[in-house]
Design a protein around this motif. Structure first.
Motif, PDB file in Angstrom:
ATOM      1  N   VAL A  54      34.235   7.521 124.171  1.00 32.19           N
ATOM      2  CA  VAL A  54      34.114   6.753 122.930  1.00 32.19           C
ATOM      3  C   VAL A  54      35.290   5.795 122.860  1.00 32.19           C
ATOM      4  O   VAL A  54      36.442   6.213 122.763  1.00 32.19           O
ATOM      5  CB  VAL A  54      34.110   7.678 121.683  1.00 32.19           C
ATOM      6  N   VAL A  55      34.977   4.509 122.937  1.00 29.10           N
ATOM      7  CA  VAL A  55      36.002   3.459 122.893  1.00 29.10           C
ATOM      8  C   VAL A  55      35.605   2.435 121.848  1.00 29.10           C
ATOM      9  O   VAL A  55      34.461   2.413 121.383  1.00 29.10           O
ATOM     10  CB  VAL A  55      36.151   2.781 124.275  1.00 29.10           C
ATOM     11  N   ALA A  56      36.532   1.595 121.484  1.00 32.32           N
ATOM     12  CA  ALA A  56      36.213   0.506 120.565  1.00 32.32           C
ATOM     13  C   ALA A  56      35.060  -0.298 121.166  1.00 32.32           C
ATOM     14  O   ALA A  56      35.055  -0.606 122.355  1.00 32.32           O
ATOM     15  CB  ALA A  56      37.425  -0.379 120.333  1.00 32.32           C
ATOM     16  N   GLY A  57      34.057  -0.577 120.356  1.00 28.99           N
ATOM     17  CA  GLY A  57      32.876  -1.289 120.822  1.00 28.99           C
ATOM     18  C   GLY A  57      31.692  -0.379 121.100  1.00 28.99           C
ATOM     19  O   GLY A  57      30.577  -0.861 121.315  1.00 28.99           O
ATOM     20  N   THR A  58      31.905   0.936 121.095  1.00 29.99           N
ATOM     21  CA  THR A  58      30.809   1.884 121.302  1.00 29.99           C
ATOM     22  C   THR A  58      29.822   1.791 120.137  1.00 29.99           C
ATOM     23  O   THR A  58      30.205   1.931 118.988  1.00 29.99           O
ATOM     24  CB  THR A  58      31.329   3.333 121.418  1.00 29.99           C
ATOM     25  N   VAL A  59      28.565   1.530 120.454  1.00 26.03           N
ATOM     26  CA  VAL A  59      27.507   1.457 119.442  1.00 26.03           C
ATOM     27  C   VAL A  59      26.844   2.825 119.370  1.00 26.03           C
ATOM     28  O   VAL A  59      26.661   3.485 120.389  1.00 26.03           O
ATOM     29  CB  VAL A  59      26.476   0.368 119.819  1.00 26.03           C
ATOM     30  N   PHE A  60      26.491   3.256 118.151  1.00 27.41           N
ATOM     31  CA  PHE A  60      25.859   4.557 117.996  1.00 27.41           C
ATOM     32  C   PHE A  60      24.798   4.515 116.904  1.00 27.41           C
ATOM     33  O   PHE A  60      24.747   3.601 116.096  1.00 27.41           O
ATOM     34  CB  PHE A  60      26.902   5.643 117.687  1.00 27.41           C
ATOM     35  N   PHE A  61      23.945   5.531 116.913  1.00 30.83           N
ATOM     36  CA  PHE A  61      22.950   5.699 115.850  1.00 30.83           C
ATOM     37  C   PHE A  61      23.026   7.144 115.383  1.00 30.83           C
ATOM     38  O   PHE A  61      23.474   8.038 116.104  1.00 30.83           O
ATOM     39  CB  PHE A  61      21.529   5.393 116.338  1.00 30.83           C
ATOM     40  N   THR A  62      22.578   7.362 114.162  1.00 32.91           N
ATOM     41  CA  THR A  62      22.459   8.706 113.618  1.00 32.91           C
ATOM     42  C   THR A  62      21.188   8.761 112.794  1.00 32.91           C
ATOM     43  O   THR A  62      20.938   7.863 111.983  1.00 32.91           O
ATOM     44  CB  THR A  62      23.666   9.055 112.714  1.00 32.91           C
ATOM     45  N   SER A  63      20.372   9.779 113.002  1.00 29.99           N
ATOM     46  CA  SER A  63      19.208  10.032 112.150  1.00 29.99           C
ATOM     47  C   SER A  63      19.630  11.066 111.122  1.00 29.99           C
ATOM     48  O   SER A  63      20.379  11.994 111.447  1.00 29.99           O
ATOM     49  CB  SER A  63      18.042  10.583 112.960  1.00 29.99           C
ATOM     50  N   VAL A  64      19.145  10.908 109.881  1.00 29.72           N
ATOM     51  CA  VAL A  64      19.522  11.845 108.820  1.00 29.72           C
ATOM     52  C   VAL A  64      18.307  12.275 108.018  1.00 29.72           C
ATOM     53  O   VAL A  64      17.305  11.555 107.942  1.00 29.72           O
ATOM     54  CB  VAL A  64      20.570  11.234 107.859  1.00 29.72           C
ATOM     55  N   SER A  65      18.402  13.477 107.448  1.00 32.73           N
ATOM     56  CA  SER A  65      17.462  13.877 106.403  1.00 32.73           C
ATOM     57  C   SER A  65      18.229  13.706 105.100  1.00 32.73           C
ATOM     58  O   SER A  65      19.428  13.945 105.040  1.00 32.73           O
ATOM     59  CB  SER A  65      16.969  15.312 106.593  1.00 32.73           C
ATOM     60  N   THR A  66      17.542  13.235 104.061  1.00 30.52           N
ATOM     61  CA  THR A  66      18.193  12.938 102.798  1.00 30.52           C
ATOM     62  C   THR A  66      17.767  13.976 101.773  1.00 30.52           C
ATOM     63  O   THR A  66      16.579  14.267 101.625  1.00 30.52           O
ATOM     64  CB  THR A  66      17.808  11.518 102.329  1.00 30.52           C
TER      65      THR A  66
END
Length: 162
Positions: A54-66
């Motif tokens: 994990v470095v600066a510029g790392t793109v990520f996604f997260t799925s969530v239940s609300t």
């Protein structure tokens, strides 16, 4: 009328209009609705403990239940973000910029945030901006706070102007 006065008059009109717009925002009546949610991570592409990958510029996604504040599931959502900076030390902290969408029964809420992420960090809040939505929330604006209560749950409180 001289050229100078015509020019001054032409520049005055946008300035007066802009001042009126700023004044309208400043006299906001406050929140029309307060929304409290629990956003529970169900999947992510970012490791729970940042390492060398994990470095600066790392793109990520997260799925969530609300979930409502009572814990009952009311929808789902997603977080799309990027690591902006890594703060050395223990525990490791990352600065992240995120775009968040919650799908709720009355429409979607769209949020944005940039904050320091430390896992877990109960009691530490971060700012959230409400930037729009759909359905009931199509004209939503406002702000709020988030708190990473556990490694999977984030408490969100939003002050909405609809």
């Amino acid at each position: 009328m001289s050229d100078l006065s015509r020019r001054a008059a032409m520049f005055a009109v946008p300035a007066v209009a802009a001042a009126g717009a700023v004044g309208t925002v400043a006299v906001s009546k406050g929140a029309d609705e307060v929304v409290e949610l629990i956003s529970r991570r169900t999947a992510t592409s970012l490791p729970s403990v940042p390492g060398a990958n994990v470095v600066a510029g790392t793109v990520f996604f997260t799925s969530v239940s609300t979930h409502g504040k009572d814990g009952v599931k009311i929808g789902d959502g997603s977080v799309h973000g990027m690591v902006v900076d890594i703060i050395a030390g223990l525990p490791v902290k990352v600065v992240i910029q995120t775009k968040i969408v919650y799908r709720l029964p009355d429409g979607e809420l769209h949020l944005s945030s940039m904050h320091i992420r430390e896992i877990p960090s109960p009691g530490k809040t971060f700012p959230v901006a409400v930037i729009g939505g759909t359905g009931k929330y199509r004209t939503a604006r406002g702000d709020g706070t988030g708190e990473h209560a556990t490694d999977t749950d984030t408490k969100i409180t939003l002050n909405l102007v609809l």
